[in-house]
Every structure is written in structure tokens, then in C-alpha cells.
Write a protein that holds these residues in place. Structure first.
Motif, PDB file in Angstrom:
ATOM      1  N   GLY A 197      10.062  -9.476 -22.411  1.00 24.99           N
ATOM      2  CA  GLY A 197      11.115 -10.222 -23.087  1.00 24.99           C
ATOM      3  C   GLY A 197      10.554 -11.038 -24.224  1.00 24.99           C
ATOM      4  N   ILE A 198      11.416 -11.375 -25.152  1.00 24.05           N
ATOM      5  CA  ILE A 198      11.019 -12.202 -26.282  1.00 24.05           C
ATOM      6  C   ILE A 198      12.029 -13.318 -26.498  1.00 24.05           C
ATOM      7  CG2 ILE A 198       9.699 -10.413 -27.481  1.00 24.05           C
ATOM      8  CD1 ILE A 198      12.144  -9.950 -29.264  1.00 24.05           C
ATOM      9  N   VAL A 200       2.107  -2.405 -18.292  1.00 27.01           N
ATOM     10  CA  VAL A 200       2.713  -1.961 -19.550  1.00 27.01           C
ATOM     11  C   VAL A 200       2.939  -3.170 -20.448  1.00 27.01           C
ATOM     12  CG1 VAL A 200       4.661  -0.774 -20.622  1.00 27.01           C
ATOM     13  CG2 VAL A 200       3.858  -0.053 -18.360  1.00 27.01           C
ATOM     14  N   ASP A 201       2.490  -3.053 -21.684  1.00 32.31           N
ATOM     15  CA  ASP A 201       2.682  -4.152 -22.627  1.00 32.31           C
ATOM     16  C   ASP A 201       2.824  -3.600 -24.037  1.00 32.31           C
ATOM     17  OD1 ASP A 201       2.264  -7.376 -22.315  1.00 32.31           O
ATOM     18  OD2 ASP A 201       1.771  -6.699 -24.343  1.00 32.31           O
ATOM     19  N   TYR A 202       3.519  -4.343 -24.871  1.00 29.21           N
ATOM     20  CA  TYR A 202       3.687  -3.976 -26.282  1.00 29.21           C
ATOM     21  C   TYR A 202       2.343  -3.980 -26.997  1.00 29.21           C
ATOM     22  CZ  TYR A 202       5.546  -4.232 -31.065  1.00 29.21           C
ATOM     23  OH  TYR A 202       5.837  -3.995 -32.380  1.00 29.21           O
ATOM     24  N   GLU A 203       1.438  -4.848 -26.571  1.00 31.84           N
ATOM     25  CA  GLU A 203       0.117  -4.959 -27.187  1.00 31.84           C
ATOM     26  C   GLU A 203      -0.914  -4.225 -26.321  1.00 31.84           C
ATOM     27  OE1 GLU A 203      -0.960  -8.809 -28.837  1.00 31.84           O
ATOM     28  OE2 GLU A 203       1.044  -9.547 -28.327  1.00 31.84           O
ATOM     29  N   PRO A 204      -1.442  -3.095 -26.807  1.00 30.96           N
ATOM     30  CA  PRO A 204      -2.355  -2.279 -25.990  1.00 30.96           C
ATOM     31  C   PRO A 204      -3.574  -3.038 -25.481  1.00 30.96           C
ATOM     32  CG  PRO A 204      -1.708  -1.113 -27.992  1.00 30.96           C
ATOM     33  CD  PRO A 204      -1.202  -2.510 -28.132  1.00 30.96           C
ATOM     34  N   ALA A 205      -4.146  -3.891 -26.327  1.00 28.70           N
ATOM     35  CA  ALA A 205      -5.367  -4.593 -25.919  1.00 28.70           C
ATOM     36  C   ALA A 205      -5.102  -5.519 -24.738  1.00 28.70           C
ATOM     37  CB  ALA A 205      -5.940  -5.383 -27.097  1.00 28.70           C
ATOM     38  N   ALA A 244      -3.489   1.016 -17.842  1.00 30.31           N
ATOM     39  CA  ALA A 244      -2.852   0.289 -18.945  1.00 30.31           C
ATOM     40  C   ALA A 244      -2.047   1.258 -19.794  1.00 30.31           C
ATOM     41  CB  ALA A 244      -3.908  -0.404 -19.800  1.00 30.31           C
ATOM     42  N   LEU A 245      -0.858   0.859 -20.162  1.00 34.09           N
ATOM     43  CA  LEU A 245      -0.004   1.649 -21.037  1.00 34.09           C
ATOM     44  C   LEU A 245       0.650   0.735 -22.054  1.00 34.09           C
ATOM     45  CD1 LEU A 245       1.715   3.784 -18.264  1.00 34.09           C
ATOM     46  CD2 LEU A 245       0.084   4.652 -19.952  1.00 34.09           C
ATOM     47  N   SER A 246       0.888   1.276 -23.239  1.00 36.57           N
ATOM     48  CA  SER A 246       1.537   0.489 -24.287  1.00 36.57           C
ATOM     49  C   SER A 246       2.888   1.093 -24.623  1.00 36.57           C
ATOM     50  CB  SER A 246       0.659   0.455 -25.546  1.00 36.57           C
ATOM     51  OG  SER A 246       1.326  -0.229 -26.589  1.00 36.57           O
ATOM     52  N   ALA A 247       3.904   0.252 -24.735  1.00 37.80           N
ATOM     53  CA  ALA A 247       5.233   0.724 -25.111  1.00 37.80           C
ATOM     54  C   ALA A 247       6.085  -0.451 -25.568  1.00 37.80           C
ATOM     55  CB  ALA A 247       5.919   1.429 -23.948  1.00 37.80           C
ATOM     56  N   ALA A 292       0.839  -1.197   0.000  1.00 39.36           N
ATOM     57  CA  ALA A 292       0.000   0.000   0.000  1.00 39.36           C
ATOM     58  C   ALA A 292       0.875   1.248   0.000  1.00 39.36           C
ATOM     59  CB  ALA A 292      -0.911   0.002   1.225  1.00 39.36           C
ATOM     60  N   GLY A 293       0.477   2.236  -0.793  1.00 36.97           N
ATOM     61  CA  GLY A 293       1.230   3.475  -0.879  1.00 36.97           C
ATOM     62  C   GLY A 293       2.345   3.464  -1.899  1.00 36.97           C
ATOM     63  N   HIS A 294       2.583   2.318  -2.536  1.00 37.32           N
ATOM     64  CA  HIS A 294       3.646   2.218  -3.534  1.00 37.32           C
ATOM     65  C   HIS A 294       3.065   2.194  -4.944  1.00 37.32           C
ATOM     66  CE1 HIS A 294       6.671   1.685  -0.471  1.00 37.32           C
ATOM     67  NE2 HIS A 294       5.988   0.677   0.057  1.00 37.32           N
ATOM     68  N   VAL A 295       3.901   2.599  -5.885  1.00 42.67           N
ATOM     69  CA  VAL A 295       3.504   2.630  -7.294  1.00 42.67           C
ATOM     70  C   VAL A 295       4.425   1.703  -8.067  1.00 42.67           C
ATOM     71  CG1 VAL A 295       3.240   4.049  -9.361  1.00 42.67           C
ATOM     72  CG2 VAL A 295       2.646   4.988  -7.113  1.00 42.67           C
ATOM     73  N   ALA A 296       3.850   0.726  -8.742  1.00 49.90           N
ATOM     74  CA  ALA A 296       4.623  -0.293  -9.461  1.00 49.90           C
ATOM     75  C   ALA A 296       4.378  -0.197 -10.960  1.00 49.90           C
ATOM     76  CB  ALA A 296       4.249  -1.680  -8.972  1.00 49.90           C
ATOM     77  N   LEU A 297       5.438  -0.278 -11.713  1.00 55.42           N
ATOM     78  CA  LEU A 297       5.343  -0.366 -13.173  1.00 55.42           C
ATOM     79  C   LEU A 297       5.909  -1.715 -13.584  1.00 55.42           C
ATOM     80  CD1 LEU A 297       5.887   2.317 -15.830  1.00 55.42           C
ATOM     81  CD2 LEU A 297       7.127   0.159 -16.076  1.00 55.42           C
ATOM     82  N   ILE A 298       5.078  -2.506 -14.240  1.00 51.69           N
ATOM     83  CA  ILE A 298       5.455  -3.864 -14.645  1.00 51.69           C
ATOM     84  C   ILE A 298       5.417  -3.932 -16.164  1.00 51.69           C
ATOM     85  CG2 ILE A 298       5.053  -6.320 -14.267  1.00 51.69           C
ATOM     86  CD1 ILE A 298       5.262  -4.686 -11.634  1.00 51.69           C
ATOM     87  N   THR A 299       6.514  -4.342 -16.787  1.00 49.75           N
ATOM     88  CA  THR A 299       6.527  -4.461 -18.244  1.00 49.75           C
ATOM     89  C   THR A 299       6.177  -5.892 -18.659  1.00 49.75           C
ATOM     90  OG1 THR A 299       8.903  -5.012 -18.403  1.00 49.75           O
ATOM     91  CG2 THR A 299       8.288  -2.660 -18.392  1.00 49.75           C
ATOM     92  N   GLY A 300       5.636  -6.012 -19.870  1.00 48.01           N
ATOM     93  CA  GLY A 300       5.187  -7.320 -20.332  1.00 48.01           C
ATOM     94  C   GLY A 300       4.055  -7.847 -19.478  1.00 48.01           C
ATOM     95  N   ALA A 301       3.192  -6.925 -19.009  1.00 41.60           N
ATOM     96  CA  ALA A 301       2.184  -7.273 -18.008  1.00 41.60           C
ATOM     97  C   ALA A 301       0.871  -7.751 -18.599  1.00 41.60           C
ATOM     98  CB  ALA A 301       1.921  -6.066 -17.101  1.00 41.60           C
ATOM     99  N   GLY A 302       0.801  -7.905 -19.904  1.00 39.29           N
ATOM    100  CA  GLY A 302      -0.464  -8.283 -20.515  1.00 39.29           C
ATOM    101  C   GLY A 302      -0.830  -9.741 -20.386  1.00 39.29           C
TER     102      GLY A 302
END
Length: 256
Positions: free
Chosen positions: A92-93, A36-41, A59-62, A5-15
């Protein structure tokens, strides 16, 4: 009170897969989470499901290989949720090569394929780190976790040399940055999953997965949640004196 609680997390490849499990675990623990994911949907579907459970998520795409796209995503996340103090480099890929789905041997791999995997798996982690560390330094607290692999520590026949090299490099990345970032209250660690029950693993020969299961002391494949729970510890206040480490989540497969 929830552990994050109180923290902000950014996770990539999260889709999907391991990344989604990591993001969901942080959301359930009370963090405000940027999926955050390469695929917005995929990112939107995962974040929407988290919001339906009462979690705060966007949701964020990048493409993590694109430093400008990463910078924009991180700025949007900070504007919406607050200063990012948790980063999990999961994106990762590990592409297949050839019409037969076989992975390219090192001598037949194209330079473009080599570069793309290193750009996503290694440079992507660098780009994300650069984008969030200034904010972490300002608040004097940060947790960074990068997803390496047992393939970065030993031979693994289901991945190519580009993937193995990128995951081995993330270990060096982690150890060096632990020294640079420690004085600012920022820890950085790596998680090295073994054979995890994901679409990549399910796409391999059943006999290979069975052999891996029997070679694992716990006699099972790992789950995305096994990896997520380890990441959750490493991003928590409970891990405040742990940095520069590589934690195998492999059921004892690599006992040294």
C-alpha cells in the motif's frame, strides 16, 4: 511442528515495515514464503535474511497494480514453492503531496494521485486475489488477509482521502468475498492497524503521536510485530471458522 509448516505464503509489500514483519513471522512459523515487493533489492534483502535463519524464502518484484506482473509473480512463486494457500495483501501507499510534505486536501488532490493510491491499495488486492484463488479452490483451502486501517473506519489526520477510501473499500471487498469464497474452503479477513510505529508514523509531528498514545487504552503505539501476529492467527488452521471479519490492531483506540 510449526503452525504453518507445509503452507505456502505470498506476502506483498514484504520488503520492509509491517509487510516484512508479516513475512518474517510466516517464515518463522514454518511456511515457505514469497517476499514480494515493488523494489527488488528490498525483497531480496528480506528473503535472504530469512534464508540465513534457515527458512525457505524467495524474493519477487511486482507492482501489484499491474495484473500481468502479479500473475507472473504468483506463477513463479507457485513453481518455486508450491501452491499458494496463504495471501496477505499488505502492499500500500500513502503519498505526500507538495514540497512542504503536507498531505493534499481532497479538493486539491490530482486525479492521477487519487487513481494511483486506489490502484495500489485496492486494485492490487483484487489482482492478487484473482491470481491465487484458482489454486486455492483446487486444493480446497486458502487464507487471505488484507491490510485495511482504522483510517478506513474513522477520520485519521495523517492520511489523505484516497488512502482512507481505499482502506474502507478493502473492508467491503473482504466481506463480499467471504461469501463468495467460503464454499471453497477459503477464508478472507481484514486487519485494521491503528497508530503503528513505522516510518510513516515517525514522520508525523511528535505531539500527534503522543496524543494518539494517550488516546489508546494500552498507552502505547503498536509495533509491526503486533500486526504480524494477528495476521499469523488469521492465516493459521486455528482460524478456520473465522471469515469476513475486520480485526482492529489498535490497542483499543476504536472501542465500539
Amino acid at each position: 511442528m510449526s503452525s504453518h509448516a507445509g503452507h505456502v505464503a505470498l506476502i506483498t509489500g514484504a520488503g520492509r515495515g509491517i509487510g516484512r514483519a508479516i513475512a518474517d513471522a510466516h517464515a518463522a512459523a514454518g511456511a515457505r514464503v514469497a517476499y514480494v515487493d515493488y523494489e527488488p533489492a528490498l525483497a531480496e534483502e528480506a528473503a535472504a535474511a530469512a534464508r540465513e535463519r534457515g527458512c525457505e524464502a524467495i524474493a519477487l518484484s511486482a507492482d501489484v497494480a499491474d495484473d500481468e506482473a502479479v500473475g507472473l509473480a504468483c506463477r513463479r512463486a507457485a513453481e518455486a514453492l508450491g501452491t499458494i494457500d496463504i495471501l496477505v495483501n499488505n502492499a500500500g501507499i500513502s503519498p505526500k503531496s507538495g514540497a512542504d510534505g503536507r498531505r493534499a486536501q481532497a479538493w486539491e488532490m490530482s486525479p492521477a494521485e487519487w487513481r494511483r493510491v486506489l490502484d495500489v491499495n485496492l486494485t492490487g488486492a483484487f489482482n492478487c486475489m484473482q491470481a491465487v484463488v484458482p489454486g486455492m479452490r483446487e486444493i480446497g483451502r486458502g487464507r487471505i488477509v488484507s491490510l485495511s486501517s482504522v483510517a478506513g473506519k474513522t477520520y485519521c489526520d495523517i492520511v489523505g482521502v484516497h488512502y482512507a477510501a481505499s482502506k474502507a473499500a478493502l473492508i467491503g471487498f473482504t466481506k463480499h468475498l467471504a461469501g463468495e469464497l467460503g464454499p471453497y474452503g477459503i477464508t478472507i479477513n481484514a486487519v485494521a492497524p491503528g497508530r503503528i510505529d513505522t516510518p510513516l508514523v515517525r514522520g508525523t509531528a511528535p505531539e500527534a503521536n503522543e496524543a494518539a498514545r494517550l488516546a489508546t487504552p494500552l498507552r502505547r503505539l503498536g509495533s509491526p510485530e503486533d500486526v504480524a501476529n494477528t495476521c499469523l492467527f488469521l492465516t493459521s488452521d486455528a482460524s478456520g471458522f473465522v471469515t469476513g471479519q475486520v480485526c482492529d490492531v489498535a490497542g483499543g483506540w476504536l472501542l465500539t
